[in-house]
Design an enzyme around this catalytic site. Structure first.
Site, short mmCIF file in Angstrom:
data_model
loop_
_atom_site.label_atom_id
_atom_site.label_comp_id
_atom_site.label_asym_id
_atom_site.label_seq_id
_atom_site.Cartn_x
_atom_site.Cartn_y
_atom_site.Cartn_z
N CYS A 154 -7.62 31.53 8.63
CA CYS A 154 -7.49 30.46 9.61
C CYS A 154 -7.04 29.18 8.94
O CYS A 154 -6.66 28.23 9.60
CB CYS A 154 -8.79 30.26 10.35
SG CYS A 154 -10.11 29.98 9.22
N GLU A 192 -14.96 28.83 15.89
CA GLU A 192 -13.84 28.44 15.03
C GLU A 192 -12.66 29.28 15.50
O GLU A 192 -12.74 30.50 15.49
CB GLU A 192 -14.20 28.74 13.58
CG GLU A 192 -13.14 28.29 12.62
CD GLU A 192 -13.21 29.06 11.31
OE1 GLU A 192 -14.30 29.24 10.77
OE2 GLU A 192 -12.14 29.49 10.87
N1 LIG Z 1 -8.25 31.41 13.53
C1 LIG Z 1 -9.00 32.36 13.03
O1 LIG Z 1 -9.87 32.14 12.21
C2 LIG Z 1 -8.81 33.75 13.48
C3 LIG Z 1 -7.96 34.03 14.52
N2 LIG Z 1 -7.81 35.29 14.96
C4 LIG Z 1 -6.92 35.52 16.10
O2 LIG Z 1 -7.53 36.46 16.97
C5 LIG Z 1 -6.66 37.54 17.27
C6 LIG Z 1 -7.47 38.80 17.51
O3 LIG Z 1 -8.34 39.00 16.43
P1 LIG Z 1 -9.89 39.29 16.51
O4 LIG Z 1 -10.42 39.03 15.18
O5 LIG Z 1 -10.14 40.62 17.06
O6 LIG Z 1 -10.49 38.12 17.44
P2 LIG Z 1 -11.03 38.16 18.92
O7 LIG Z 1 -11.26 36.76 19.31
O8 LIG Z 1 -10.16 38.95 19.81
O9 LIG Z 1 -12.44 38.94 18.83
C7 LIG Z 1 -13.50 38.47 18.03
C8 LIG Z 1 -14.81 39.02 18.56
O10 LIG Z 1 -15.11 38.41 19.83
C9 LIG Z 1 -15.23 39.39 20.84
N3 LIG Z 1 -14.59 38.87 22.04
C10 LIG Z 1 -13.33 38.37 22.12
N4 LIG Z 1 -13.07 37.97 23.38
C11 LIG Z 1 -14.18 38.20 24.10
C12 LIG Z 1 -14.54 37.99 25.48
N5 LIG Z 1 -13.67 37.49 26.34
N6 LIG Z 1 -15.76 38.36 25.88
C13 LIG Z 1 -16.64 38.88 25.01
N7 LIG Z 1 -16.36 39.12 23.71
C14 LIG Z 1 -15.16 38.78 23.25
C15 LIG Z 1 -14.51 40.61 20.30
O11 LIG Z 1 -15.02 41.77 20.87
P3 LIG Z 1 -14.11 43.08 21.09
O12 LIG Z 1 -13.12 43.14 19.98
O13 LIG Z 1 -15.07 44.17 21.11
O14 LIG Z 1 -13.45 42.83 22.41
C16 LIG Z 1 -14.79 40.51 18.82
O15 LIG Z 1 -16.06 41.03 18.54
C17 LIG Z 1 -5.74 37.55 16.07
O16 LIG Z 1 -4.50 38.13 16.33
C18 LIG Z 1 -5.61 36.11 15.74
O17 LIG Z 1 -4.62 35.54 16.54
C19 LIG Z 1 -8.53 36.30 14.36
C20 LIG Z 1 -9.38 36.08 13.31
C21 LIG Z 1 -9.58 34.75 12.77
O1 LIG Z 2 -9.85 30.02 3.72
C1 LIG Z 2 -11.01 30.40 3.72
O2 LIG Z 2 -11.62 30.64 2.68
C2 LIG Z 2 -11.75 30.58 5.02
C3 LIG Z 2 -10.82 30.97 6.08
C4 LIG Z 2 -11.48 31.20 7.38
O3 LIG Z 2 -12.46 30.59 7.71
C5 LIG Z 2 -10.91 32.19 8.26
O4 LIG Z 2 -9.82 32.67 7.98
O5 LIG Z 2 -11.56 32.53 9.27
#
Ligand SMILES: NC(=O)C1=CN([C@@H]2O[C@H](COP(=O)(O)OP(=O)(O)OC[C@H]3O[C@@H](n4cnc5c(N)ncnc54)[C@H](OP(=O)(O)O)[C@@H]3O)[C@@H](O)[C@H]2O)C=CC1
Ligand SMILES: O=C(O)CCC(=O)C(=O)O
Length: 525
Positions: A302, A265
């Site tokens: 998200c 997601e």
């Molecule tokens: N749409 C959504 O639901 C969300 C979006 N985000 C977006 O993600 C950005 C960063 O946030 P974050 O939550 O840290 O998300 P990330 O995608 O950067 O990281 C999530 C997890 O995946 C791992 N990971 C990421 N890229 C890789 C890779 N290339 N290879 C192996 N493992 C990987 C990370 O490990 P490690 O950190 O150890 O590298 C972490 O454990 C935010 O600024 C935002 O833009 C974040 C949360 C939710």
């Molecule tokens: O809005 C919610 O309750 C879920 C949101 C979500 O899945 C996220 O931010 O990663």
């Protein structure tokens, strides 16, 4: 519970010997004890071997045993009490009420999956009895059920430290399906992860299940996640995070000797259509409510409503004025970690600096915190500025107002896949809604009327998914009981004798399942 900084591999606890890191107090930036050592490739391999060894006995365990295990995990997470709330608040900067609500959602989700396991329709049993006299060829006896895929790797999300993390929706649905789980904790909340991980580990033991049913690995950097997705014992991946992260994991999974599904997601801007009748009736109230949804949890959802579409009118003016005023009252928010704050500030600066985009409101600013931001533009500018459709993760919204209804319709048609599309409407807007619905269905996993997309209900009908890039697989959901299907596959049993069949498929129906008999849904007798 005192934290040790150890990872949990099966029933064991040990310190990783890789790079050391700590959690941080999101508000003050102070490092939080203890330090965690990153898992090595050998640790990943050990956790995955244990998961593989646990798979056969775990999937063979009765639905009742699996359900009781999920309920035990929920009870043990509840029993962590205020210590869990305190740690999660510190590590994420999210307010207490939000974390308490999220804990309720997390344990409720585990209990809902326990009910789902007992109820049994996830096995989707179909029985097509033999037709020995059929001409020109007889039909053999054919029976189908769903079975679990095997060990699942779960990546904890940063923005939901409980409900989308160690024992969140991905873990709950995989365990419910009968798949052992190896979690990579998000490094932004290691203490919260350890607490929840120990609760699940204790539940495995108390339920008498094999230790490899659950492991929790800590680490920073890409090496750990890469090794986990590449491990041959892992058969599927659950992920919530960035588009770059989800795509990178998808590539690793696809390049394996045995490619596996990655349910990622990723990115969504959750368009909100403000139809003319709704704006005429409620413009100001909608403007205020929009800011409430946009700024909730510093916008780190998200499902955050990042894009608004409307036709200019007095009602829209009232919306913009009320939203601007509410933005003026919006406090600066603590973000989950410095990287997310930096990415948000960069995204807002890019919006502010875009030709044809003007500021419509801004929240309070404070050092080290994120101020909410609300911008406006027209459909032609949006069409020629592709980055305006990119997710800015945080409390940033963009209104596209245009008198040309067809231009707005084309804009919707050109959008990437979304988790949600919201429509504000009255009876006066029904014809327009009916015309738009076929397009909206192709764009989003959830279409909601006269509400706001943040705050997903965990239930049977929920779809928290959608076409790319909202997720990597539009056929599924990561929230709600339907999520279990991601970790199952069908097996057909042809001409297998009654006494040799799995219980779910036997004529006697000992599990009391609803089953499709010759295509007809049939109640247990
Ligand atoms: N749409 C959504 O639901 C969300 C979006 N985000 C977006 O993600 C950005 C960063 O946030 P974050 O939550 O840290 O998300 P990330 O995608 O950067 O990281 C999530 C997890 O995946 C791992 N990971 C990421 N890229 C890789 C890779 N290339 N290879 C192996 N493992 C990987 C990370 O490990 P490690 O950190 O150890 O590298 C972490 O454990 C935010 O600024 C935002 O833009 C974040 C949360 C939710
Ligand atoms: O809005 C919610 O309750 C879920 C949101 C979500 O899945 C996220 O931010 O990663």
């Amino acid at each position: 519970m005192s934290l040790t900084g150890e990872m949990l591999i099966g029933a064991g606890a040990l310190r990783g010997t890789g790079q050391s890191f700590t959690g941080y107090d999101a508000a003050s930036g102070a490092a939080l004890d203890p330090a965690y050592g990153s898992a090595t490739e050998a640790d990943v391999a050990r956790a995955c071997i244990l998961a593989d060894e646990a798979f056969a006995p775990y999937r063979a365990a009765s639905p009742e045993i699996r359900a009781k295990f999920l309920e035990l995990a929920a009870a043990k997470i509840d029993a962590l009490g205020d210590a869990l709330t305190d740690r999660a608040c510190a590590e994420t900067g999210l307010p207490r009420g939000r974390i308490e609500g999220e804990r309720g959602r997390t344990v409720g989700q585990l209990r809902l999956f326990a009910q789902e396991v007992r109820e049994g329709s996830w096995q989707d049993v179909r029985l097509d009895p033999a037709l020995p006299d059929r001409k020109p060829l007889p039909r053999p006896d054919l029976r189908m059920r769903m079975i679990p895929l095997g060990p699942v790797a779960v990546f904890g999300a940063s923005n939901f430290p409980l409900a989308f993390s160690v024992a969140g929706g991905d873990t709950a649905s995989a365990l419910a399906a009968g798949c052992p789980v190896v979690v990579k904790a998000h490094p932004a909340h290691p203490g919260t992860s350890e607490m929840v991980g120990r609760a699940v580990q204790a539940a495995v033991k108390e339920a008498g299940l094999p230790e490899g049913v659950f492991s929790l690995l800590f680490g920073v950097g890409d090496a750990l996640g890469t090794a986990l997705v590449a491990d041959p014992h892992i058969k599927a991946v659950g992920f919530t995070g960035s588009r770059a992260g989800g795509l990178a994991l998808g590539k690793i999974a696809a390049a394996r000797h045995e490619p596996i599904p990655v349910y990622a997601e990723m990115s969504s801007i959750n368009p909100v259509l403000l139809l003319p009748g709704a704006l005429a009736a409620n413009g100001a109230a909608l403007g205020k409510a929009f800011v409430g949804s946009l700024t909730m949890g510093a916008g780190q959802f998200c499902t955050n409503p990042g894009l608004l579409l409307a036709i200019p009118s007095d009602g829209l003016d009232a919306f913009v004025t009320a939203a601007g005023e509410a933005m003026g009252d919006a406090a600066a928010g603590v973000m989950l970690h410095k990287g997310i704050l930096a990415a948000y500030e960069k995204g807002v600066a890019k919006l502010a600096g875009s030709a044809g985009v003007k500021a419509l409101g801004e929240g309070h600013k404070a050092e080290g915190k994120a101020g909410a931001a609300f911008f406006g533009t027209d459909a032609a500018t949006f069409a020629k500025t592709p980055h305006l459709a990119d997710e800015v993760f945080g409390a940033a919204g963009l209104l596209v107002a245009d008198a040309d209804l067809m231009a707005l319709a084309r804009l919707i048609q050109g959008l990437e896949g979304q988790l949600t599309i919201t429509v504000h409407m009255t009876e006066d807007d029904e014809a327009l809604f009916t015309a738009l619905l076929p397009v909206l269905e192709t764009k989003a996993g959830r279409i909601l009327i006269n509400g706001w997309p943040t705050g997903v209900e965990v239930c049977h009908a929920m779809v928290h998914g959608g076409p790319f890039p909202a997720t990597s697989d539009a056929r599924t959901t990561s929230v709600g009981t339907l999520a279990i299907r991601r970790f199952l596959r069908p097996v057909c049993y042809q001409n297998v004798a009654e006494e040799l069949l799995p219980a779910a498929l036997q004529d006697a129906n000992p599990q009391g399942l609803w089953r499709r008999l010759d295509g007809v849904m049939t109640a247990p007798v």
